[in-house]
Write an enzyme that holds these catalytic residues in place. Structure first.
Site, PDB file in Angstrom:
ATOM      1  CE  LYS A 292      -4.397   1.365   2.058  1.00  0.00           C
ATOM      2  NZ  LYS A 292      -5.352   1.130   3.159  1.00  0.00           N
ATOM      3  CD  GLU A 378     -19.653  -3.282   8.333  1.00  0.00           C
ATOM      4  OE1 GLU A 378     -18.899  -2.469   7.781  1.00  0.00           O
ATOM      5  OE2 GLU A 378     -19.861  -4.445   7.873  1.00  0.00           O
ATOM      6  NE  ARG A 406     -21.960  -3.671   4.229  1.00  0.00           N
ATOM      7  CZ  ARG A 406     -20.852  -4.183   3.699  1.00  0.00           C
ATOM      8  NH1 ARG A 406     -19.685  -3.932   4.259  1.00  0.00           N
ATOM      9  NH2 ARG A 406     -20.907  -4.947   2.644  1.00  0.00           N
TER      10      ARG A 406
END
Length: 638
Positions: A292, A378, A406
């Site tokens: 990244k 979640e 969610r």
């Protein structure tokens, strides 16, 4: 650019750089394999320069430059469906798919989105913004292609963090049971590319994805299927050997042909492996390891900070500093959490992979045994909190409004139905600016208000926010505090742990004729508008329970009640007021102002509220329109 690791590239014979010659993937596929590394260098430089002006998500895109090039080079997009998970990493994809010149408008009003959008480009096969959706969506596309008798490549790109989401595993499990051509690319940027993942692994990946190995593998299984002992022996040998050298046994057990891991920045290996895997059939998974922030030293050194950036100096990496206007609501929550944890050892903090975004960094350091980051899960976060509450703990779930969507079933079934003592600190409620519709918290008042046992509060300022969090925590049942992104009006915060009376509103301005009932963030707008029409203003504070005594009094003494909320009008706080007034058969006129029945696209938060008619001119215009059509309502001037 001094921070880029490889900036050496000559202009092409036409006088243009390679990147300038690539306006769409068809142009990319005209290049030779040898030209691709130079294109990657130019694309990475362009990405850094572009995002330095607009801000946005940087580190994720830098990590997939080579992967993006390889995918569009090998596969015939947009005929081939390419689905990006979440979408933070999609900027290189946008640059290569006809939108290079539009990057100056990234995440700005009327500009291009920071996420893939089907309405924006035929190359954006699926609109994303939330995690762990790519495999399921791509699987659906593959199934549709088979039903129509079409030969189509379908590719899902998903990160290692998103792969931990429940939806991803559900889709993997389903895909393994279907005879569909699907390629899943696992972009793993949480591993260092150590020696075993280098040349040896790349060679192994080429071999395992090649025609000879595939033919032997499938042919051998067929030939030995009639000899149970030998067939079983071969399967165990293959599993044993793969288990020794690669982490793919899980995916193989799910029915995927696993290849990798390979160096996701090695274009030669990427292209060769993808070409081989394109010729294969059935569910396949390619595991690539990337870094990244690759190619930009500040982002490599701190990919978390450079995940989402404000405009910055590309030479130094220094970001523009916002003028200090006091603590954000997120910071108010984080300070309250630490202060309360010091006094109550029952408190447990939970976040679904949003430690920094939810303001829990300090809490996680000071109270590591009482801090749980459950990953991008979640649903699990809410049910985990419910389990803790069953045993006498006091869980606080820090979650974004759009992400709590969610876990709605868990909110209903696991928490509200059992009336469990769980506190929800709901951040990013209302409009969120440049992230746009995918991250806007437009519906939490509507979907939470319908639930029995639930207490719902909306602070108008920083001081209210801290007091409401404490009120929610002390309430013996499920309670939700929703607060907006960014800073409030700058009200000083009392660091004591005070509460407010349950269901009690606050009269902020006495006027006549019109009463503005402000829920949460709309109080400042209501006060400013009220000055021009001499209206009454109430800081409602509670969406559930409402201050019914205050409402009844206002209905008797005013001609028009105007509700203001940064939530969808449908089912929101204004609807709650209407329901109460209808229940007591009160004939007072009402006007409900909130977010309209359509999604509001990216821009600044101010632009989004203006588009919704929730700025001062919009509020005054809506009131004037009602009054002009209703002779019984009197408008007073201040």
């Amino acid at each position: 650019m001094s921070n880029s690791q490889d900036n050496s590239h000559d202009t092409a014979p036409t006088g243009k750089t390679l990147l300038e010659r690539v306006n769409q993937p068809a142009d990319l596929r005209q290049l030779s394999d040898l030209e691709l590394p130079r294109l990657a260098s130019e694309l990475r430089d362009f990405l850094i320069e572009s995002v330095s002006r607009t801000g946005g998500h940087l580190a994720a895109g830098l990590g997939v430059v080579e992967l993006t090039i390889a995918l569009h080079y090998v596969f015939n997009t947009p005929e081939a469906r390419l689905v990006w998970d979440v979408g933070h990493q999609a900027y290189p994809h946008k640059i290569l798919t006809c939108r290079r010149e539009q990057m100056t408008s990234l995440r700005q009003k009327d500009g291009i989105s920071g996420f893939p959008r089907r309405e924006e480009s035929e190359y954006d096969a699926f609109g994303t913004g939330h995690s762990s959706t790519s495999i399921g969506a791509a699987l659906g596309m593959a199934a549709a292609a088979k039903q129509k008798g079409e030969k189509r490549d379908v590719i899902a790109v998903i990160g290692d963090a998103a792969m931990g989401g429940g939806m991803a595993f559900e889709a993997l499990n389903h895909a393994g049971a279907l005879d569909l051509d699907l390629l899943v690319v696992l972009n793993d940027n949480d591993m260092s590319i150590s020696q075993p993942v280098g040349a040896f692994r790349n060679h192994l990946a080429r071999m395992l994805s090649g025609k000879i190995y595939t033919s032997v593998r499938e042919g051998g299984k067929h030939a030995l299927s009639h000899i149970p002992s030998l067939s079983e022996l071969m399967g165990r040998w293959e599993e044993h050997m793969k288990g020794m050298v690669m982490p793919g046994t899980l995916f193989e057990e799910l029915g995927f042909n696993y290849i990798g891991p390979i160096d996701g920045h090695d274009l030669d290996t990427l292209v060769a492996t993808l070409r081989n895997m394109k010729a294969m059939h059935g569910p396949r998974l390619l595991h690539v390891v990337t870094q990244k922030g690759k190619g930009y030293r500040p982002a490599e050194g701190d990919p978390c900070v450079y995940h989402g950036v404000t405009p910055f100096n590309p030479e130094t990496g220094m970001m523009e500093k916002k003028s200090a206007t006091g603590p954000t609501y997120t910071q108010v929550f984080g300070e309250w959490l630490c202060d309360l944890a010091e006094q109550d050892d029952r408190l447990v903090g939970i976040t679904p992979a949003m430690c920094e975004g939810s303001g829990m960094v300090q809490f996680s350091k000071v109270y590591p045994d009482r801090y749980f980051d459950v990953g991008i899960a979640e649903q699990h976060a809410v049910t985990f909190a419910a389990g803790l509450a069953c045993e006498g703990s006091k869980p606080v779930v820090a979650i974004y409004s759009s992400f709590l969507q969610r876990a709605y079933d868990q909110l209903v079934h696991d928490v509200a139905l059992q009336n469990l003592d769980v506190t929800f600190a709901v951040d990013r409620a209302g409009q969120v600016g440049a992230d746009g519709a995918t991250h806007a918290g437009s519906f939490d008042l509507s979907y939470a208000r319908a639930l029995p046992n639930m207490v719902i509060m909306a602070p108008a300022d920083e001081a209210d926010s801290r007091r409401m969090l404490q009120t929610a925590y002390q309430y013996k049942g499920p309670a939700l505090v929703r607060y907006p992104r960014g800073t409030g009006p700058g009200v000083a915060v009392d660091k004591t742990l005070q509460t407010i009376p349950l269901g009690k509103a606050e009269l902020r301005r006495q006027g006549k004729g019109v009463a503005l009932l402000a829920f949460g963030s709309m109080l400042a707008t209501a006060l400013e508008a009220a000055e021009q029409i001499d209206a009454t203003v109430v800081n409602m504070r509670f969406v559930k329970p409402l201050d019914e005594a205050m409402l009844a009094d206002l209905a008797r003494s005013h001609d028009l009640l105007v509700t203001l909320e940064e939530n969808a009008v449908a089912g929101g706080a204004g609807s709650a007021v209407n329901e109460y007034l209808a229940g007591i058969q009160c004939p007072v006129r009402t006007l409900n102002l909130g977010l309209p029945d359509h999604f509001i696209e990216h821009g600044t938060q101010g632009e989004q509220l203006s588009a919704a008619g929730l700025d001062v001119p919009g509020v005054l215009a809506a009131i004037s329109q009602v009054i002009s059509s209703d002779g019984s309502t009197t408008l007073y001037s201040a």
